[in-house]
Design a protein around this motif. Structure first.
Motif, PDB file in Angstrom:
ATOM      1  N   VAL A 117       0.843  -1.190   0.000  1.00  0.00           N
ATOM      2  CA  VAL A 117       0.000   0.000   0.000  1.00  0.00           C
ATOM      3  C   VAL A 117       0.884   1.247   0.000  1.00  0.00           C
ATOM      4  N   GLN A 118       0.579   2.149  -0.886  1.00  0.00           N
ATOM      5  CA  GLN A 118       1.296   3.415  -0.969  1.00  0.00           C
ATOM      6  C   GLN A 118       1.265   4.122   0.376  1.00  0.00           C
ATOM      7  N   GLY A 119       2.470   4.438   0.907  1.00  0.00           N
ATOM      8  CA  GLY A 119       2.557   5.119   2.186  1.00  0.00           C
ATOM      9  C   GLY A 119       2.676   4.198   3.375  1.00  0.00           C
ATOM     10  N   MET A 120       2.589   2.888   3.186  1.00  0.00           N
ATOM     11  CA  MET A 120       2.700   1.935   4.288  1.00  0.00           C
ATOM     12  C   MET A 120       3.944   1.070   4.116  1.00  0.00           C
ATOM     13  N   ASP A 121       4.476   0.586   5.225  1.00  0.00           N
ATOM     14  CA  ASP A 121       5.606  -0.333   5.192  1.00  0.00           C
ATOM     15  C   ASP A 121       5.112  -1.753   4.954  1.00  0.00           C
ATOM     16  N   TYR A 122       5.949  -2.548   4.285  1.00  0.00           N
ATOM     17  CA  TYR A 122       5.595  -3.949   4.066  1.00  0.00           C
ATOM     18  C   TYR A 122       6.794  -4.806   4.480  1.00  0.00           C
ATOM     19  N   GLU A 182      17.759 -14.760  10.586  1.00  0.00           N
ATOM     20  CA  GLU A 182      16.373 -14.536  10.223  1.00  0.00           C
ATOM     21  C   GLU A 182      15.989 -13.100  10.544  1.00  0.00           C
ATOM     22  N   GLY A 183      15.076 -12.576   9.790  1.00  0.00           N
ATOM     23  CA  GLY A 183      14.627 -11.214  10.046  1.00  0.00           C
ATOM     24  C   GLY A 183      13.600 -10.783   9.022  1.00  0.00           C
ATOM     25  N   LYS A 184      13.456  -9.468   8.908  1.00  0.00           N
ATOM     26  CA  LYS A 184      12.492  -8.907   7.972  1.00  0.00           C
ATOM     27  C   LYS A 184      13.113  -7.723   7.232  1.00  0.00           C
ATOM     28  N   LEU A 185      12.956  -7.746   5.930  1.00  0.00           N
ATOM     29  CA  LEU A 185      13.296  -6.599   5.106  1.00  0.00           C
ATOM     30  C   LEU A 185      12.037  -5.758   4.975  1.00  0.00           C
ATOM     31  N   VAL A 186      12.107  -4.504   5.406  1.00  0.00           N
ATOM     32  CA  VAL A 186      10.928  -3.639   5.392  1.00  0.00           C
ATOM     33  C   VAL A 186      10.999  -2.728   4.178  1.00  0.00           C
ATOM     34  N   LEU A 187      10.036  -2.910   3.295  1.00  0.00           N
ATOM     35  CA  LEU A 187       9.928  -2.095   2.101  1.00  0.00           C
ATOM     36  C   LEU A 187       9.052  -0.899   2.427  1.00  0.00           C
ATOM     37  N   GLY A 188       9.605   0.306   2.278  1.00  0.00           N
ATOM     38  CA  GLY A 188       8.885   1.512   2.672  1.00  0.00           C
ATOM     39  C   GLY A 188       8.612   2.435   1.501  1.00  0.00           C
ATOM     40  N   SER A 189       7.531   3.217   1.635  1.00  0.00           N
ATOM     41  CA  SER A 189       7.168   4.205   0.621  1.00  0.00           C
ATOM     42  C   SER A 189       6.464   5.354   1.322  1.00  0.00           C
ATOM     43  N   SER A 190       6.179   6.405   0.577  1.00  0.00           N
ATOM     44  CA  SER A 190       5.437   7.535   1.123  1.00  0.00           C
ATOM     45  C   SER A 190       4.158   7.715   0.324  1.00  0.00           C
ATOM     46  N   LEU A 191       3.335   8.694   0.755  1.00  0.00           N
ATOM     47  CA  LEU A 191       2.109   8.974   0.026  1.00  0.00           C
ATOM     48  C   LEU A 191       2.389   9.586  -1.339  1.00  0.00           C
ATOM     49  N   ASP A 192       3.649   9.997  -1.571  1.00  0.00           N
ATOM     50  CA  ASP A 192       4.022  10.575  -2.863  1.00  0.00           C
ATOM     51  C   ASP A 192       4.747   9.587  -3.768  1.00  0.00           C
ATOM     52  N   PRO A 223      -2.887   4.317   8.801  1.00  0.00           N
ATOM     53  CA  PRO A 223      -2.497   3.883  10.146  1.00  0.00           C
ATOM     54  C   PRO A 223      -0.995   3.617  10.228  1.00  0.00           C
ATOM     55  N   GLY A 224      -0.410   3.975  11.333  1.00  0.00           N
ATOM     56  CA  GLY A 224       1.001   3.716  11.569  1.00  0.00           C
ATOM     57  C   GLY A 224       1.929   4.832  11.146  1.00  0.00           C
ATOM     58  N   ARG A 225       1.417   5.810  10.407  1.00  0.00           N
ATOM     59  CA  ARG A 225       2.270   6.910   9.985  1.00  0.00           C
ATOM     60  C   ARG A 225       2.261   8.009  11.049  1.00  0.00           C
ATOM     61  N   THR A 226       3.431   8.567  11.319  1.00  0.00           N
ATOM     62  CA  THR A 226       3.537   9.577  12.359  1.00  0.00           C
ATOM     63  C   THR A 226       3.085  10.951  11.883  1.00  0.00           C
ATOM     64  N   ASP A 227       3.083  11.170  10.529  1.00  0.00           N
ATOM     65  CA  ASP A 227       2.733  12.502  10.056  1.00  0.00           C
ATOM     66  C   ASP A 227       1.225  12.765  10.054  1.00  0.00           C
ATOM     67  N   LYS A 228       0.399  11.715  10.200  1.00  0.00           N
ATOM     68  CA  LYS A 228      -1.067  11.843  10.246  1.00  0.00           C
ATOM     69  C   LYS A 228      -1.630  12.563   9.024  1.00  0.00           C
ATOM     70  N   ARG A 229      -0.854  12.587   7.969  1.00  0.00           N
ATOM     71  CA  ARG A 229      -1.319  13.228   6.734  1.00  0.00           C
ATOM     72  C   ARG A 229      -2.442  12.399   6.107  1.00  0.00           C
ATOM     73  N   GLU A 230      -3.461  13.088   5.614  1.00  0.00           N
ATOM     74  CA  GLU A 230      -4.570  12.368   5.002  1.00  0.00           C
ATOM     75  C   GLU A 230      -4.219  11.937   3.581  1.00  0.00           C
ATOM     76  N   TYR A 231      -4.576  10.713   3.285  1.00  0.00           N
ATOM     77  CA  TYR A 231      -4.379  10.119   1.980  1.00  0.00           C
ATOM     78  C   TYR A 231      -5.530  10.554   1.083  1.00  0.00           C
ATOM     79  N   THR A 232      -5.259  11.114  -0.058  1.00  0.00           N
ATOM     80  CA  THR A 232      -6.332  11.538  -0.968  1.00  0.00           C
ATOM     81  C   THR A 232      -6.363  10.641  -2.191  1.00  0.00           C
TER      82      THR A 232
END
Length: 774
Positions: A564-569, A611-621, A741-750
């Motif tokens: 999901v755009q803006g969420m970590d996976y 063992e671990g997790k690779l976290v793929l991150g993105s922003s709303l942009d 959810p989970g983003r600290t900036d609380k910016r609204e997704y449009t």
């Protein structure tokens, strides 16, 4: 590395067939005329030719439209002598490549008839003549020389994209032959004479195809003048981005000349031009100096048996007649190797190389030549109990000298480890097409599993600029029961639409043709199929073999991901060791697309953690693209570093939700109400509340907004028209937003607006429902 030149296909794809003139003089302006098909007026000239380019109107006497293009070219005085690619771009795509050369010599065209000494075309020296040959054709020219005047007479053909094998002859005023040349040192099959004329007077120069063959590409350039040239270069290549002293020697040089060429060429470029410095006039084309992405070294003293490190290029030369250079290579029993000797095919060496493999007792080992060309490329398997072999390099004719250089390498072709995975990087060079590209390998042996193959669409990078080259990966994983094999793979890229599909092979976008009648004979007297003539400097199939098992495997939990755009996976990984003495140093990922705010982080990146997790991150942009993530692990195996990769994970960046309208069209009248209803389709990981309203209601129409919390999907907006509302058919747009959810900036997704039709009528009507999915 492979390169794909992606561009739209078209029924009127531009094709270049001829260019006039074939070359230009430094510091001069001239009209460049291109001839072919699909050459729409206003086409852009695509070239790295230095100088200014101005479009000209096509000649008025052109009988067939779109067959001729004209440009005014101004070449600066300080332009580098050499060969430059020309192509055009129209609305229908890119054309093929033609080659144009630059020197200090005045340019003139050949004038027929000039088929005999009696018809010889008079020339004023210095000069460069652009001509053509057909079959038995011979072109004659007359020159006037002074007593003891020394002139260089050179013919460019194969080096500039012609299929002819030129020969040049010089005759005195009586018609007696004074000198001839077919293949000159350092020029491949092109010809050159360096001649001192014994007395003042008229002389004749003849040019013809040494095979008198019929070739579609039948042009040449005859150059005559007093200019410096070298006929040898050493070394023949070096590592990209590094520095090395290159010596130019021979020819008419008084002494060797040392230069330090700029090797900072972009990936995908296989050569750089090395010009001979010095006073003008400049008449000789530069040498094409080979680049690699491997470490390079110079050979040791003649007669010594140096070590050949794997994946390292050794530059050597056979300085004496009958000389044999030997190299020791560490191997393991059962290992498959391909040893590549490059010399004659480079066009800068006189060596006709021979390569043999011996064990420690001097027994010659069985090895197959898989090159299909002039230079040997040996494939062999290390026999049982053999841990070191000796490679012997020699000249087939027993010749030697400063110009008998070579490049020897045990190349990093794709070794797919038994029960393991190998990654192949592919770069797409874009020229007009900015959509996604899907990679495939037709005819892939059933012993391998393919993953990945998504090259993301061209999008804005971190600086807001478009990236013309985009990167993708495919991974090959060997099945557990795969038997030893060696194969040649071709990678294809596909894109476009159903109406205008794009399909391109992963090779450098250069020049390639078959020379008619050019047959090669191997050492046993058998005919070798003619290979296409290619020009690496303008931009191969990929060898693949089953390698030795790796000491560990890298496993990932996912194969296909919707992020999901803006969420970590998070993508779970695990390093599975196959023995002792193995330490995991770090786990990460190979190169990601250069799109805004896309990144990867290992939350457990500590030495020794398996063992671990690779976290793929993105922003709303971050743009919505599809690409492949290839996880990689750096290992320490008995004190040595080694890298392993996992099968590619296909990642698609998606929106957190989409809106689907139950009714695309609604009707109401003044004082009436209507429900604008639909459904929120969520990605499973998205749990936010979606706010929906009508962003642009007609005047005197109001709609109540709706909120859809997690766990709910249906929504309904009640729209009411006040009395006296204006009648009409209005396009309205539902707009929505949500907090991720989970983003600290609380910016609204449009979310991009969803269109609907609102019909305001003069009387109350029933609502009509027409389903549409947006």
């Amino acid at each position: 590395m492979a390169v794909i030149a992606a561009r739209p296909l078209s029924a009127v794809e531009p094709v270049l067939k001829d260019v006039e003139p074939r070359g230009g003089q430094r510091g001069k302006a001239f009209t460049l005329t291109l001839k072919g098909e699909g050459l729409a007026t206003g086409a852009d000239l695509i070239t790295n030719l230095p100088g200014t380019v101005s479009k000209l109107a096509p000649p008025r006497d052109v009988e067939t439209p779109d067959t001729v293009l004209s440009y005014l070219i101004q070449i600066p005085e300080d332009a580098a002598p050499g060969a430059y690619p020309l192509r055009v771009r129209t609305a229908d795509g890119l054309s093929n490549v033609l080659i144009f050369t630059v020197s200090d010599l005045p340019e003139i065209p050949e004038k027929e008839p000039n088929d005999s000494i009696a018809q010889a075309q008079p020339l004023t020296i210095p000069v460069a003549v652009s001509g053509t040959l057909k079959g038995q054709d011979q072109d004659f020219f007359s020159i006037t020389a002074t007593s003891r005047e020394r002139l260089v007479i050179e013919v460019e053909a194969r080096r500039i994209g012609s299929a002819i094998d030129p020969a040049v002859e010089v005759f005195d005023s009586t018609g007696r032959q004074m000198a001839e040349n077919d293949d000159a040192p350092g020029l491949g099959v092109d010809s050159r004479l360096d001649l001192t004329f014994p007395r003042a007077g008229k002389y004749y120069v003849s040019v013809h195809d040494s095979k008198f063959s019929e070739q579609p590409e039948n042009f040449y350039r005859l150059k005559i003048g007093s200019y410096a040239y070298a006929d040898g270069i050493f070394p023949l290549g070096w590592q990209r981005g590094k520095s090395v002293a290159v010596t130019l020697f021979g020819g008419n040089l008084v002494s060797p000349v040392v230069v330090y060429p700029n090797l900072n060429a972009p990936e995908g470029r296989e050569t750089v031009a090395v010009n001979l410095p010095g006073p003008r006039p400049a008449g000789s084309l530069p040498f094409q100096f080979r680049l690699s992405d491997l470490p390079e070294t110079l050979a040791g003293a003649p007669g010594s048996a140096g070590e050949l490190p794997p994946s390292t290029v050794v530059n050597g030369r056979l300085l004496k007649l009958g000389e044999v250079d030997r190299y020791k290579l560490k191997v393991s029993p059962g290992e498959k190797w391909i040893i590549d000797l490059q010399s004659a095919t480079l066009g800068t060496s006189q060596l006709y190389g021979s390569l043999a493999v011996y064990d420690a007792q001097g027994k010659r080992l069985e090895a197959k030549d898989v090159s299909g060309g002039a230079d040997p490329k040996l494939a062999f398997t290390a026999p049982d109990k053999v841990r070191e072999v000796t490679l012997a390099v020699s000249d087939l004719r027993g010749q030697g000298g400063p110009a008998y250089g070579y490049r020897l390498v045990a190349p990093p072709y794709v070794n797919v480890p038994a029960r393991g995975t190998a990654a192949i990087k592919v770069i797409a060079e874009r020229h007009g097409y900015d959509g996604p590209i899907r990679l495939s390998i037709p005819g892939l042996p059933s012993d391998f599993t393919l993953a990945g193959g998504n090259i993301a669409a061209e999008v804005l990078d971190y600086e807001g600029k478009r990236e013309p080259s985009t990167v993708g990966f495919v991974t090959l994983t060997a099945k557990p029961d795969t038997k030893p094999l060696t194969a040649e793979l071709s990678i294809w890229g596909e894109g476009g639409t159903a109406e205008h599909p794009i399909r391109r092979r992963a090779v450098g976008p250069g020049l390639m043709f078959i020379v008619n009648g050019e047959e090669m004979i191997n050492l046993t007297g058998d005919s070798i199929p003619t290979k296409p003539t290619t020009y690496p400097w303008l931009g191969i199939d990929l060898p693949v073999a089953l390698g030795a098992p790796l000491p560990a495997a890298l496993e990932v939990a996912d194969r296909n991901v919707r992020e999901v755009q803006g969420m970590d996976y998070p993508i779970a990984y695990k390093v599975v060791k196959q023995g002792a003495g193995i330490v995991t140093k770090n786990v990460g990922g190979l190169e990601l697309p250069t799109v805004k705010d896309l990144g990867i982080e290992n939350k457990h990146d500590l030495k020794g953690v398996e063992e671990g997790k690779l976290v793929l991150g993105s922003s709303l942009d971050t743009p919505l693209v599809k690409f492949d993530l290839v996880a990689s692990a750096s290992l320490e195996v008995n004190g040595k570093e080694q890298t392993i990769v996992a099968p590619a994970v296909s990642v698609e960046l998606v929106r957190a939700y989409v809106l689907e309208l139950k009714s695309q069209r609604v009707e109401l009248k003044g004082g009436g109400k209507v429900e604008l209803a639909g459904v929120v389709r969520r990605e499973p990981v998205f749990t936010g509340t979606v706010k929906i309203n009508l962003g642009d209601p007609p005047d005197k129409v109001s709609c109540t907004p709706a909120e859809v919390p997690n766990g709910k999907s249906e929504f309904s907006l009640t729209c009411e028209a006040a009395p006296g509302v204006q009648e009409g058919d209005f396009e309205v747009h539902l707009v929505s937003s949500a907090t991720i959810p989970g983003r600290t900036d609380k910016r609204e997704y449009t979310f991009p607006p969803v269109a609907a039709r609102m019909i305001i009528a003069g009387e109350k009507v029933a609502q009509t429902v027409a389903s549409q999915t947006r």
